[in-house]
Structure formats: structure tokens, C-alpha cells
Design an enzyme around this catalytic site. Sequence first.
Site, short mmCIF file in Angstrom:
data_model
loop_
_atom_site.label_atom_id
_atom_site.label_comp_id
_atom_site.label_asym_id
_atom_site.label_seq_id
_atom_site.Cartn_x
_atom_site.Cartn_y
_atom_site.Cartn_z
N CYS A 1 4.80 -25.90 9.48
CA CYS A 1 5.87 -24.86 9.91
C CYS A 1 5.58 -23.76 9.00
O CYS A 1 4.28 -23.15 8.93
CB CYS A 1 7.23 -25.44 9.91
SG CYS A 1 8.31 -24.29 11.16
N TYR A 2 6.46 -23.44 8.23
CA TYR A 2 6.07 -22.40 7.20
C TYR A 2 4.81 -22.49 6.31
O TYR A 2 4.11 -21.47 6.19
CB TYR A 2 7.35 -22.21 6.33
CG TYR A 2 7.28 -21.03 5.20
CD1 TYR A 2 7.75 -19.93 5.42
CD2 TYR A 2 6.64 -21.44 4.17
CE1 TYR A 2 7.61 -18.78 4.41
CE2 TYR A 2 6.51 -20.40 3.06
CZ TYR A 2 7.16 -18.95 3.43
OH TYR A 2 7.34 -17.93 2.52
N GLY B 1 27.11 -50.39 -11.44
CA GLY B 1 26.26 -49.85 -10.16
C GLY B 1 25.08 -50.25 -10.06
O GLY B 1 24.34 -50.87 -10.97
N SER C 1 27.39 -49.01 -15.79
CA SER C 1 28.43 -48.80 -15.29
C SER C 1 28.79 -49.87 -14.27
O SER C 1 29.62 -50.25 -13.41
CB SER C 1 28.39 -47.60 -14.08
OG SER C 1 27.37 -47.82 -13.13
N SER D 1 22.42 -51.08 -13.37
CA SER D 1 22.13 -52.45 -13.60
C SER D 1 20.68 -52.65 -13.22
O SER D 1 20.05 -53.63 -13.99
CB SER D 1 22.68 -53.30 -12.22
OG SER D 1 24.21 -52.88 -12.43
N LYS E 1 17.23 -44.05 -3.79
CA LYS E 1 17.77 -44.98 -3.87
C LYS E 1 17.47 -46.26 -3.17
O LYS E 1 17.65 -47.40 -3.82
CB LYS E 1 19.32 -44.57 -3.14
CG LYS E 1 20.28 -45.51 -3.44
CD LYS E 1 21.22 -45.21 -4.64
CE LYS E 1 22.45 -45.95 -4.84
NZ LYS E 1 22.92 -45.39 -6.19
N HIS F 1 7.70 -30.80 13.24
CA HIS F 1 7.91 -31.33 11.95
C HIS F 1 7.56 -33.01 12.12
O HIS F 1 8.41 -33.65 12.58
CB HIS F 1 9.52 -31.04 11.76
CG HIS F 1 9.65 -29.69 11.30
ND1 HIS F 1 9.67 -29.46 9.89
CD2 HIS F 1 9.94 -28.60 11.97
CE1 HIS F 1 9.71 -28.14 9.79
NE2 HIS F 1 9.89 -27.49 11.00
N GLY G 1 10.02 -23.83 5.50
CA GLY G 1 10.97 -23.03 4.88
C GLY G 1 11.71 -22.04 5.82
O GLY G 1 11.48 -21.92 7.13
N ASP H 1 22.08 -48.47 -9.76
CA ASP H 1 21.05 -47.72 -10.64
C ASP H 1 21.11 -48.45 -12.03
O ASP H 1 20.18 -48.77 -12.80
CB ASP H 1 21.46 -46.26 -10.71
CG ASP H 1 21.45 -45.77 -9.24
OD1 ASP H 1 21.18 -46.66 -8.30
OD2 ASP H 1 22.15 -44.73 -9.20
N GLU I 1 7.81 -35.00 9.90
CA GLU I 1 9.00 -35.79 9.02
C GLU I 1 10.08 -36.10 9.47
O GLU I 1 10.82 -37.04 8.91
CB GLU I 1 9.17 -35.02 7.56
CG GLU I 1 9.93 -33.80 7.85
CD GLU I 1 9.15 -32.52 8.24
OE1 GLU I 1 8.29 -32.68 8.74
OE2 GLU I 1 9.65 -31.38 8.08
#
Length: 504
Positions: free
Chosen positions: A79-80, A220, A218, A224, A360, A165, A52, A222, A167
Site C-alpha cells: 500500500c503506502y 503469569g 508473577s 513463568s 504472546k 493488504h 500508512g 510470561d 497481512e
Amino acid sequence: MSVVILDFGSQYTRLIARRIREAQAYSVILPGTAPLERIRAERPDAIVLSGGPRSVFEPGAPLADPRVFDAGLPILGICYGMGLLVQHFGGRVLDLDRRSFGADRLVRTDGPLFAGLGSEIPVWMSHSTAVAALPENWTSIAATPANPYAAVASPDGRMIGVQFHPEVIHTPDGLAMLRGFLRLAGVPLDWTPEQTLERLLADVRDRAGTDRVLLGLSGGVDSSTLALLLARAGVDHLAIFVDHGMLRLHERVNVEAALRPLGVRLATVDASAQFLAALAGVADPETKRKIIGREFIAVFRREADRHGPFRFLAQGTLYPDVIESAGGEGAANIKSHHNVGGLPADLGFELLEPLRTLFKDEVRQLAELLGLPDAIRLRHPFPGPGLAVRILGDVTAERLDLVRRADAIFLEVLEAHGAYHDAWQALAVLTPIRSVGVAGDDRRYGHVVALRAVTSVDAMTADWARLPYDVLDEAARRITREIPEVGRVVYDITSKPPATIEWE
Ligand code: XMP
């Protein structure tokens, strides 16, 4: 069965979630200050405290519910988050007076987090506070040349704090370290695409039962994927695909051909005349968008009435759209333009959003399992208002036809050169400019088409794609040859910011 990530406002929080999912564990992000009851509702096996921007000893710094530390759950503080752990258990965190930022290396390591890793581990640091004194009976499990407390562990080893970190990609063994933590926490590593699909199918069947589900499609990836999920689950559904006349070339046929054979019940509505009439004479970009949104809802409502009644409205909302903002402030942030045409919640249906836990790329994996053809699964994003925002000035049938053909040629050339996936998005824009040219002995006064191709990760920022000259050359030649009304083709070399990806 999940990992709860408590978010204290780090720019990397979503990355933590991504990495944990890469380690095949299911993770959820909650505001850092979430009460224990809210956290328990996710049935967590472990907790991660994010980094953070604040210092843990600063007045007003966001703190975790103190009961979190006594809940018997394994905790990883980053970290934080490390500062929170240390401070809670009676250690001391101090201000460094400067930000320590960049690559560093762990020189001394010990314990399950580092199992199988070398003796010197490159890590990424970004912090302005550091641990000065450990809580009683805690130990240091990793040091750097400058910091004896680069990673620390509780007496039973089930709570770990790391200053670096794990990640970020600049910590190349970060995923291995996160896996180490998940293993010691006993988190099941079974969040595979297949398991995810089974779980989603069960959830959708459970929720929808025998009630009817309406879906705005649409075309797209997602929506579909969502349509395929409903079909595979055997839910009584109807997907409505509104052709507003501003779609890409052959879009409607392609979507129908991809989804119908897989059991999607699909109603396509040709509303292009209605949209064109509503857009007549409108040049202002925002007005165009508003009109398209309004007409879209009108068409959708009409079709829903005609085919109804439906109990549920299914939407392809994804996880990044629902993550609550840092530190518990603010409500769920749902971007309306991500949903088909920005369908309003007051349509009178219950919302069904089965993809709301997914990122996604997870949706793309799911789509593959469900049999969505790659042509749809892996294609570039396309804006809801369609080609209308790629025509500067009035939208007319003729201008739509021009930009649609230019777009199709550009994409075809990219595909033919194997360059389609080098761009995150590629498009053609019809500018309001005409310029002089020659064709044979004749002077020609033709339209100017702009091509744009960008690289991006999340559309928030983008850079123009360095496409090979021969790709641009072929696109320009083909567009001017096959669309004689176009006299000139230019390539957009502006990044975002200051420009946007679309021209309107
Ligand atoms: P901009 O132009 O803002 O676009 O840089 C960022 C990304 O969003 C897409 N986009 C939209 N998508 N409805 C959508 O569904 C919209 O109204 C809309 N406007 C822009 C754009 O294509 C790009 O991928």
C-alpha cells in the site's frame, strides 16, 4: 537473518510481523525512517515497507532512507510502501480523491507471489492513492477489474509492490503470498518454536555467563516461561514470588508445584500482612494501585538484598511492549504494568529481557516446549494488583476471602462446562452493595457479587462473553450456596469501551 518491517504508521504493521512469523521467518519492526545502518544491524534478508495513513507525495510524509532501495535487498512494499517504491524509482502515484476500501479480487496475476493460487484471488483493499505510471521497465503482476497496477514488480522481480493488504485475514491467501515473497527473497523459513528455544537458550547463556540473575515472578505465563528458560539454560538464577495476599485461590501452591520440579530456584515470600496493613482504610482505586506497587518494590528490594548480590534482573517483557511507534516518532513504549509490579529500572541491575522479540502466542509455544503445565500456560490474564482491584472499597482479609472464593467457583464452573476458553478473561467482583434476600424464613442482607467474562484479542477492547445461561445459573447458585454472605449475583454486560475489564 531476519525480515525488517519498516513501519509507516499502518494499523496493520504488527499483523505483518505476525504473519511473517507464521511463515516461520523471524521479523523485526523498525520505524519507517530508520537509517540504513540501523536496519543493517538486524542483518536483514529482506525488507517490507508497511502501509500508512499518509500519501507518499504529501509534504512531510515519512520516507524511507533512500539508501534502502539501493542496498541490494529484496523489498515488498504494501500500500503506502508500494507508493514509496514506485515514487523512488520514478513512477507516479496519484490521489484517488476518496478511500477505496473493502473486498476486491485480483483477476490477472503472474509470478512467484501467486504460485499455486487460483485465477481469481480475493484481496482486501484500503487506500486513497494508486499507482498511475510504473517506473521504467517495471511490470504489473496483478490487476483488479478497476486497477491495472494492483501488484507491480521491478525488472529483476526482487522488489514487489502490492496495493492490497496480504497481512489481513480478509485476504485469505495473504499468508501464501507473503511466503511467496519470502521464498523469492531467499529468507530462511526456520523460525520454528524449537529453533527459537535453542536460540534463546544460547543467548541467555551468552549474556548471563556465570553471573547471577534475579527474576520477579508473577505466576503469569510470561514470567513463568522466563523462569523455566533460565532454569533450562543452567543460568544461576533466583525467582522471587511475592504473595501479596491478593492472589487467586491456591495460586502460590500451584506456581510452586509447576516450577520447582522443572528446576526453577524459587523463593516465595509471604508479605500479605504487610500489604494488608498498608491498604487498611484505602478505598480509592488509584491509591490502592500505588500502594501495592510501592510495597511490592520494597519487598522485592529487601529480598534481593537478602539473597544478593545479583548482576541481572530478568523481566518477561514481550515484543508488543517494545515496538517503537509509527514513523520513527517516540521512544520504545514499555508499559510498566506489564512487568511484575512495575519494577523500576533503577533497582541497580542490568536488565535481561530474553522474551522481548516474541509475541504472546509464541511465548505460549515456548512454554509448552519448556514443560509449563497448561493450567498456567493457557490461563486468563490476572492483574498485578490482584484481587485488590476487584474489591470496591476497603480491602480487608474478610472481603479478600469472599471475592477469592467467588472467583474460584466461577472459574471452576466455567472449566466444568468447557467454557473457560470461550472467555478471554473471567472474574468476580465484590461490590460495596448489600441487598435483601431470603434464606428459609429469614430475611438476609447479603453482599452483591458481580461476575464478568469478556472476549478480547488484546485487552484494548473487549465485549462481554455470551456465556450460556446454565453456566451463569450454576455459578450464581453455587456462589450463593457456598458463600452464604453473598445474597445476590449479577452479570456484567458492558463492553470496553466504555467500561474497562476490571472494575477498578
Ligand atoms: P482494564 O481493566 O484496563 O484491563 O480493561 C485490561 C487488562 O489488563 C489487566 N490489568 C492489569 N495487569 N497490572 C497488570 O499486570 C495492572 O495494574 C493491571 N490492571 C489491569 C486486566 O486484568 C485486563 O486483563
